[in-house]
Enzyme design. Structure first.
Site, mmCIF file in Angstrom:
data_model
loop_
_atom_site.group_PDB
_atom_site.id
_atom_site.type_symbol
_atom_site.label_atom_id
_atom_site.label_comp_id
_atom_site.label_asym_id
_atom_site.label_seq_id
_atom_site.Cartn_x
_atom_site.Cartn_y
_atom_site.Cartn_z
ATOM 1 N N ARG A 136 0.852 -1.201 0.000
ATOM 2 C CA ARG A 136 0.000 0.000 0.000
ATOM 3 C C ARG A 136 0.886 1.249 0.000
ATOM 4 N NH1 ARG A 136 2.472 2.120 3.501
ATOM 5 N NH2 ARG A 136 2.287 2.055 5.764
ATOM 6 N N VAL A 137 0.324 2.291 -0.615
ATOM 7 C CA VAL A 137 0.916 3.605 -0.403
ATOM 8 C C VAL A 137 0.090 4.219 0.716
ATOM 9 C CG1 VAL A 137 1.280 5.871 -1.416
ATOM 10 C CG2 VAL A 137 1.778 3.848 -2.747
ATOM 11 N N ARG A 156 2.278 15.069 11.755
ATOM 12 C CA ARG A 156 1.914 15.880 12.939
ATOM 13 C C ARG A 156 2.507 15.268 14.201
ATOM 14 N NH1 ARG A 156 -3.968 17.321 11.656
ATOM 15 N NH2 ARG A 156 -3.695 19.219 10.449
ATOM 16 N N ARG A 212 4.041 -5.779 2.919
ATOM 17 C CA ARG A 212 3.987 -6.726 4.029
ATOM 18 C C ARG A 212 4.048 -8.134 3.441
ATOM 19 N NH1 ARG A 212 -0.462 -4.793 7.753
ATOM 20 N NH2 ARG A 212 1.105 -3.280 8.430
ATOM 21 N N LYS A 259 8.799 -5.457 20.477
ATOM 22 C CA LYS A 259 8.450 -4.207 21.171
ATOM 23 C C LYS A 259 7.862 -4.571 22.544
ATOM 24 C CE LYS A 259 7.835 -0.883 17.542
ATOM 25 N NZ LYS A 259 7.037 0.241 17.050
ATOM 26 N N GLU A 274 9.359 0.518 2.955
ATOM 27 C CA GLU A 274 9.452 -0.303 4.174
ATOM 28 C C GLU A 274 8.863 -1.684 3.871
ATOM 29 O OE1 GLU A 274 8.515 0.641 8.667
ATOM 30 O OE2 GLU A 274 6.722 -0.184 7.731
HETATM 31 P P1 0O2 Z 1 0.274 1.678 9.474
HETATM 32 O O1 0O2 Z 1 -1.158 2.050 9.498
HETATM 33 O O2 0O2 Z 1 0.474 0.182 9.590
HETATM 34 O O3 0O2 Z 1 1.029 2.259 8.333
HETATM 35 P P2 0O2 Z 1 6.288 4.933 14.627
HETATM 36 O O4 0O2 Z 1 6.301 3.767 15.619
HETATM 37 O O5 0O2 Z 1 5.325 4.717 13.490
HETATM 38 O O6 0O2 Z 1 6.089 6.219 15.328
HETATM 39 P P3 0O2 Z 1 8.525 4.210 12.984
HETATM 40 O O7 0O2 Z 1 9.980 4.305 13.295
HETATM 41 O O8 0O2 Z 1 8.083 4.602 11.608
HETATM 42 O O9 0O2 Z 1 7.740 5.096 14.038
HETATM 43 O O10 0O2 Z 1 7.981 2.836 13.291
HETATM 44 P P4 0O2 Z 1 8.180 1.304 13.478
HETATM 45 O O11 0O2 Z 1 7.605 1.038 14.802
HETATM 46 O O12 0O2 Z 1 9.498 0.734 13.179
HETATM 47 O O13 0O2 Z 1 7.219 0.744 12.339
HETATM 48 C C1 0O2 Z 1 6.046 1.378 12.027
HETATM 49 C C2 0O2 Z 1 5.034 0.404 11.452
HETATM 50 O O14 0O2 Z 1 5.179 -0.916 12.043
HETATM 51 C C3 0O2 Z 1 3.644 0.836 11.835
HETATM 52 O O15 0O2 Z 1 3.192 1.741 10.872
HETATM 53 C C4 0O2 Z 1 2.868 -0.481 11.857
HETATM 54 O O16 0O2 Z 1 2.560 -0.903 10.541
HETATM 55 C C5 0O2 Z 1 3.898 -1.431 12.429
HETATM 56 N N1 0O2 Z 1 3.871 -1.439 13.895
HETATM 57 C C6 0O2 Z 1 4.835 -0.987 14.724
HETATM 58 N N2 0O2 Z 1 4.503 -1.168 16.016
HETATM 59 C C7 0O2 Z 1 3.281 -1.755 16.003
HETATM 60 C C8 0O2 Z 1 2.407 -2.209 17.062
HETATM 61 O O17 0O2 Z 1 2.666 -2.107 18.241
HETATM 62 N N3 0O2 Z 1 1.230 -2.787 16.659
HETATM 63 C C9 0O2 Z 1 0.883 -2.932 15.346
HETATM 64 N N4 0O2 Z 1 -0.282 -3.494 15.063
HETATM 65 N N5 0O2 Z 1 1.684 -2.492 14.336
HETATM 66 C C10 0O2 Z 1 2.871 -1.928 14.661
HETATM 67 P P5 0O2 Z 1 2.156 2.891 11.245
HETATM 68 O O18 0O2 Z 1 2.469 4.084 10.442
HETATM 69 O O19 0O2 Z 1 2.105 3.080 12.719
HETATM 70 O O20 0O2 Z 1 0.793 2.318 10.826
#
Ligand code: 0O2
Length: 229
Positions: free
Chosen positions: A65-66, A77, A99, A134, A161
């Protein structure tokens, strides 16, 4: 210039700026979609080759997805970045996301290693939330990959990613994601603790499944040796 003309001029300028930003944004999203296609093709090639050699697929499915504009705005934000198209590209690593859902943990590392070894891309970052989950129990392997796309007048490096998970990890993450929207619960700590325990159980099941597969493979190898004698 009278007041009315000045007002019209300012409105036209504002509209032009917004339109310009919108066009740049749409162009950037198109570039991310191209980058996703490049990586999906690589993963499908690995899948095809592996399945011919080993008679099974290293992954069950791929989703891509984008990121939705509203999610981009929310993340910009939350991280405190000014909302410009340049910043979106510079500051966010997961606008383009893939994914990969595998049956077994070993397949995750096999695919990630094979992809990382390809010389036309660069792995910028590895976050191994399988070896280091985590605190809430989230498990997945994340790679931030830089891949070139070839446009009519330029070659451009894009970041994507790639999240690798087992089916079980994906089940947990999907449920966790859904529950995040339920904010008005009476005892959030207890629920977080329950979710973390579920993640540990799921991880135990993944390990057991891997062991079962290893046992079956070892037996197959032993049978093949006996047959060839
Ligand atoms: P979406 O809707 O899936 O795109 P961040 O934690 O986002 O502030 P960073 O460094 O980008 O900072 O994140 P990280 O944690 O390495 O990876 C972010 C993405 O991993 C998330 O994207 C989720 O897809 C997934 N993810 C990370 N932690 C969790 C968690 O605790 N639960 C779930 N279900 N997914 C997780 P987005 O943008 O948050 O959401």
């Amino acid at each position: 210039m009278d007041a009315e003309a000045l007002k019209n001029y300012m409105e036209d300028r504002q509209q032009a700026t917004i339109l310009g930003e919108l066009q740049s944004f749409m162009y950037l999203m198109m570039e991310y979609r191209c980058a996703i296609r490049e990586i999906e093709t690589k993963l499908n090639v690995l899948n095809d080759e592996f399945s011919l050699r080993h008679e099974r697929n290293p992954f069950e499915s791929i989703e891509s997805r984008v990121k939705e504009p509203l999610s981009i705005i929310e993340k910009m934000r939350r991280k405190g970045f000014e909302l410009t198209v340049e910043n979106i590209e510079e500051k966010l690593s997961d606008v383009a996301g893939i994914r990969v859902i595998c049956s077994f943990v070993e397949d995750i590392y096999y695919l990630a290693d094979m992809l990382s070894a390809q010389d036309d891309l660069k792995v910028l970052e590895v976050k191994d939330y399988i070896k280091n989950p985590k605190p809430n129990g989230y498990r997945s392997l994340h790679l931030i990959i830089q891949i070139p796309i070839f446009l009519s007048n330029q070659k451009k490096n894009m970041r994507v990613e790639v999240q690798f998970r087992t089916i079980a990890m994906d089940f947990w993450a999907s449920v966790d994601h859904k529950l995040k929207y339920k904010k008005n619960v009476a005892n959030p700590e207890m629920i977080a603790e329950e979710l973390r325990k579920c993640a540990d159980v799921i991880s135990g099941v993944d390990q057991r499944m891997q062991e079962i597969r290893n046992m079956i493979e070892a037996e197959e190898i032993a049978d093949d040796k006996t047959d060839s004698q």
